[in-house]
Design a protein around this motif. Structure first.
Motif, PDB file in Angstrom:
ATOM      1  N   GLY A  42       7.428   3.365  10.026  1.00 57.94           N
ATOM      2  CA  GLY A  42       6.708   2.157   9.657  1.00 57.94           C
ATOM      3  C   GLY A  42       6.460   1.997   8.178  1.00 57.94           C
ATOM      4  N   ARG A  54      -1.016   1.755   3.424  1.00 60.62           N
ATOM      5  CA  ARG A  54      -0.035   1.123   4.305  1.00 60.62           C
ATOM      6  C   ARG A  54      -0.447   1.248   5.764  1.00 60.62           C
ATOM      7  N   ASN A  58      -1.145  -2.034   8.024  1.00 62.50           N
ATOM      8  CA  ASN A  58      -0.358  -2.262   9.239  1.00 62.50           C
ATOM      9  C   ASN A  58      -1.258  -2.439  10.459  1.00 62.50           C
ATOM     10  N   ASP A  61      -2.722  -6.060  10.263  1.00 65.24           N
ATOM     11  CA  ASP A  61      -1.792  -7.171  10.040  1.00 65.24           C
ATOM     12  C   ASP A  61      -2.117  -8.333  10.981  1.00 65.24           C
ATOM     13  N   VAL A 101       2.624  -8.542   4.903  1.00 66.24           N
ATOM     14  CA  VAL A 101       1.521  -8.699   5.843  1.00 66.24           C
ATOM     15  C   VAL A 101       1.195 -10.185   5.947  1.00 66.24           C
TER      16      VAL A 101
END
Length: 282
Positions: A42, A54, A58, A61, A101
């Motif tokens: 990912g 990150r 994620n 998002d 995103v």
């Protein structure tokens, strides 16, 4: 194959495997190497975020609620189809692209209500606002990415150039809960300020004689005059107050503030110039 040859081949194979493992360990321990420079698990190649940032982004998002100012053309607004548009909207889309995103754009009726919701963490991000002392109590703020001068608008029959210290006794409109209003109330308490819903409402009130002047940002003022065909108004002076607009993020998400700051730092001079030229025509 003789036993001695087999042993020799096995020894060579073991040596090669061992050497590869050593190289991998050395590579992963090299300064500057992070897993976020790969596309495994990912993570994104050449990511501007570190691994922790990150992972957090994620997981959020499409869930981070961003509330634009509803009627602030050409800075940000919703068009007739309900689509988020404007100069600030273009910055938000660029940030989304750089971060890979999507924000959840939430349409709220007034700027006053947006601030109330931000205080109670029902809104996560303010897209473009001044970091006042009051707002710093409930939101973290990025480095400003837009600087806007504020101007005094009067009816054309008023021929003189105005400064704030010359406006005592005048009825002056300011958009409710905007930073420029607080600046004037703090520094010019003798002036009579009247809150209006937005720049358009205030300028129409000046046009029809209900207010003596309106104070707002230069791009917004020019846009309203041109697009709403208000032909009897003019820009009559500088307030001396400049808006330095940044993104506000909820106080209990400091990692989001870090992420936003990195995205803004990655915007090039050309990208800034292209967005500005698209929306601001002086």
């Amino acid at each position: 194959m003789a036993d001695s040859d087999k042993q020799h081949v096995t020894l060579i194979s073991s040596t090669i495997i061992y050497s590869v493992l050593i190289l991998l360990v050395l590579f992963r321990s090299t300064p500057g190497y992070t897993q976020s420079s790969t596309t495994i698990s990912g993570f994104i190649k050449n990511d501007i975020l570190n691994e922790e940032e990150r992972k957090w982004l994620n997981a959020h998002d499409g869930k981070i609620k961003l509330a634009p100012a509803p009627d602030w053309e050409p800075m940000e607004f919703f068009d007739e189809n309900g689509e988020y548009q404007g100069m600030v909207a273009d910055y938000i889309r660029l940030i989304e692209k750089k971060l890979k995103v999507k924000f959840k754009i939430v349409r709220i009726e007034t700027w006053e209500k947006i601030l109330v919701l931000a205080k109670t963490r029902k809104i996560d991000v303010l897209s473009a606002a001044q970091a006042t002392a009051e707002r710093k109590r409930f939101m973290n703020w990025s480095t400003p990415y837009l600087d806007l001068k504020t101007t005094i608008i009067v009816e054309k029959s008023q021929k003189k150039t105005f400064t704030l210290d010359q406006m005592k006794g005048m009825k002056i409109g300011v958009p409710a809960e905007y930073a420029v209003g607080k600046f004037i109330r703090d520094n010019y308490p003798e002036l009579t300020l009247i809150d209006v819903l937005n720049g358009s409402e205030g300028m129409h009130k000046v046009s029809f004689g209900e207010l003596d002047a309106m104070i707002m940002e230069v791009p917004n003022a020019l846009h309203v005059i041109e697009n709403e065909k208000i032909t009897n108004l003019r820009l009559a002076g500088d307030t001396g107050f400049e808006l330095n607009l940044g993104l506000g993020t909820r106080k209990d998400w400091p990692i989001l503030a870090q992420i936003i700051e990195k995205s803004l730092a990655s915007i090039s001079k050309k990208e800034h110039k292209d967005i500005y030229a698209k929306w601001i025509r002086l």
